[in-house]
Design an enzyme around this catalytic site. Structure first.
Site, PDB file in Angstrom:
ATOM      1  N   THR A 193       0.830  -1.216   0.000  1.00  0.00           N
ATOM      2  CA  THR A 193       0.000   0.000   0.000  1.00  0.00           C
ATOM      3  C   THR A 193       0.858   1.256   0.000  1.00  0.00           C
ATOM      4  OG1 THR A 193      -1.919  -1.007   1.038  1.00  0.00           O
ATOM      5  CG2 THR A 193      -1.737   1.343   1.324  1.00  0.00           C
ATOM      6  N   ARG A 221     -12.462  -9.265  -2.619  1.00  0.00           N
ATOM      7  CA  ARG A 221     -12.131  -8.798  -1.263  1.00  0.00           C
ATOM      8  C   ARG A 221     -11.695  -7.319  -1.319  1.00  0.00           C
ATOM      9  NH1 ARG A 221      -7.403  -6.308   1.067  1.00  0.00           N
ATOM     10  NH2 ARG A 221      -7.445  -6.678   3.292  1.00  0.00           N
ATOM     11  N   VAL A 222     -12.220  -6.520  -0.397  1.00  0.00           N
ATOM     12  CA  VAL A 222     -11.830  -5.109  -0.313  1.00  0.00           C
ATOM     13  C   VAL A 222     -11.301  -4.843   1.090  1.00  0.00           C
ATOM     14  CG1 VAL A 222     -12.635  -2.717  -0.446  1.00  0.00           C
ATOM     15  CG2 VAL A 222     -13.561  -4.424  -2.031  1.00  0.00           C
ATOM     16  N   GLY A 223     -10.159  -4.176   1.180  1.00  0.00           N
ATOM     17  CA  GLY A 223      -9.559  -3.869   2.487  1.00  0.00           C
ATOM     18  C   GLY A 223      -9.923  -2.482   2.987  1.00  0.00           C
ATOM     19  N   ASP A 224      -9.065  -1.945   3.839  1.00  0.00           N
ATOM     20  CA  ASP A 224      -9.358  -0.650   4.474  1.00  0.00           C
ATOM     21  C   ASP A 224      -9.016   0.550   3.601  1.00  0.00           C
ATOM     22  OD1 ASP A 224      -6.624  -1.485   4.740  1.00  0.00           O
ATOM     23  OD2 ASP A 224      -6.309   0.264   6.019  1.00  0.00           O
ATOM     24  N   THR A 244      -1.713   1.605   6.490  1.00  0.00           N
ATOM     25  CA  THR A 244      -1.297   0.406   5.761  1.00  0.00           C
ATOM     26  C   THR A 244      -1.202  -0.764   6.736  1.00  0.00           C
ATOM     27  OG1 THR A 244       0.526  -0.660   4.579  1.00  0.00           O
ATOM     28  CG2 THR A 244       1.129   1.185   5.988  1.00  0.00           C
TER      29      THR A 244
HETATM   30  N1  ASP Z   1      -4.297  -2.303   3.990  1.00  0.00           N
HETATM   31  C1  ASP Z   1      -4.200  -2.963   2.727  1.00  0.00           C
HETATM   32  C2  ASP Z   1      -5.357  -3.892   2.571  1.00  0.00           C
HETATM   33  O1  ASP Z   1      -5.729  -4.547   3.527  1.00  0.00           O
HETATM   34  C3  ASP Z   1      -2.948  -3.713   2.577  1.00  0.00           C
HETATM   35  C4  ASP Z   1      -1.728  -2.992   3.037  1.00  0.00           C
HETATM   36  O2  ASP Z   1      -1.753  -1.907   3.520  1.00  0.00           O
HETATM   37  O3  ASP Z   1      -0.652  -3.519   2.897  1.00  0.00           O
HETATM   38  O4  ASP Z   1      -5.864  -4.013   1.492  1.00  0.00           O
END
Ligand code: ASP
Length: 327
Positions: A193, A221-224, A244
């Site tokens: 990220t 899938r969707v993250g933060d 991140t």
């Molecule tokens: N936070 C990101 C996600 O979960 C991944 C990351 O920051 O490395 O999609």
């Protein structure tokens, strides 16, 4: 009597010592990150170390050019993130990690601290710079978030750069996917990220985040990162944050909003608010890091991992990049 005076003097001195000197707020400030959870020192070659630091410096350069020229925080964070999206070493845009099915599905968000306008996109597959699509959503859609193929269509109609899905795929990420599918997750393969937060000469804050998400994630899938309040937040009276880490935990802890709430409601410094919130993430079982720029000019580049690619620069001429937690 003399003893009483002495005592009073001692109390006055210790009270002074506990008051922090008011900080001189630089005219503008930019912080960036390129993901937490980095390679161990003994696995990092000098060439890779140099390439990462050069990439971080390029992003600082792009964002600080905007701020030094009197431009807006919003333009600066977008400029810095675009440079990192175009750099194949970071997990965003070209060189993003891949889904189980071997495709890049990209998420991004941006927020303007002046009025809390925000834009976010998820599951983008053909927009060269997803952060531009997020900004387009913020400025032209009257909505906050779009997901899936409609984002690609919207971006194409808006004239943003469109690329074939293969553009994002690099040999290094294919290897990382192969390892993950064989059950061999290296720390460095897991996530990444990129993000930026800035304050401009007018004192306005902005934040931006862009990612490929987690290596070998299930499609959909969707993250933060595209979730306003989790991976990204900006509000002039509190702070700007880009996060991140393990996205699921960052969503559950509302990390970005929580840090700004702690700054606004408890009067905490950026570092203390970041630490308290990352401690919560750890309690839930998650790891990662944040960059935080408070309305009072205090900053934090905090992590509960071995490292985080990161950089900071400001109007005083300070310019630093780092990789490991202890540097
Ligand atoms: N936070 C990101 C996600 O979960 C991944 C990351 O920051 O490395 O999609």
């Amino acid at each position: 009597m003399r003893r009483a005076i002495l005592l009073l003097a001692m109390v006055a001195v210790s009270a002074c010592a506990s008051v922090e000197k008011p900080m001189q707020k630089p005219e503008w400030t930019l912080l960036i990150h390129g993901g937490a959870g980095v390679m161990r020192r003994d696995e990092m070659t000098p060439e890779m170390d140099e390439a990462y630091r050069a990439g971080l410096n390029d992003a600082l350069e792009a964002g600080s050019k905007v701020l030094a020229g009197g431009g807006q925080a919003l333009d600066a964070v977008e400029a810095a993130v675009r440079v990192l999206e175009d750099n194949p070493n970071f997990n965003a845009g070209k060189g993003a990690v891949l889904t189980r099915e071997g495709l890049a599905e990209l998420d991004a968000s941006i927020m303007d601290g002046r009025d809390r306008r925000a834009g976010a996109v998820a599951q983008v597959r053909t927009v060269k710079n997803p952060i531009r699509a997020a900004r387009h959503v913020m400025e032209h859609s009257g909505r906050v978030m779009f997901a899936g193929p409609d984002v690609d269509d919207m971006a194409a109609k808006a004239g943003l750069d469109i690329v074939p899905p293969e553009y994002f795929i690099t040999p290094r990420r294919l290897e990382a996917l192969k390892r993950a599918m064989a059950g061999n997750f290296l720390p460095m393969d897991r996530f990444g990220t990129v993000g930026a937060v800035a304050m401009d000469r007018q004192g306005n804050l902005a934040a931006a985040t862009s990612t490929g998400g987690m290596n070998a994630k299930p499609p959909g899938r969707v993250g933060d990162s595209p979730i306003i309040g989790a991976g990204t937040y900006a509000e002039n009276k509190s702070c700007a944050v880009s996060a991140t880490g393990d996205g699921e935990f960052f969503i559950r802890a509302s990390v970005a909003r929580m840090i700004c709430a702690r700054i606004e409601m408890q009067g905490l410094s950026a570092a203390k608010a970041a630490q308290a919130t990352l401690d919560e993430v750890r309690t839930l079982g998650g790891t990662g890091g944040v960059i935080v720029l408070s309305h009072d000019g205090s900053v934090a580049l905090s992590m509960n991992t071995e490292g985080m690619f990161r950089g900071r620069t400001d109007a005083t001429g300070r310019k630093e990049v780092g990789i490991y937690a202890d540097e």
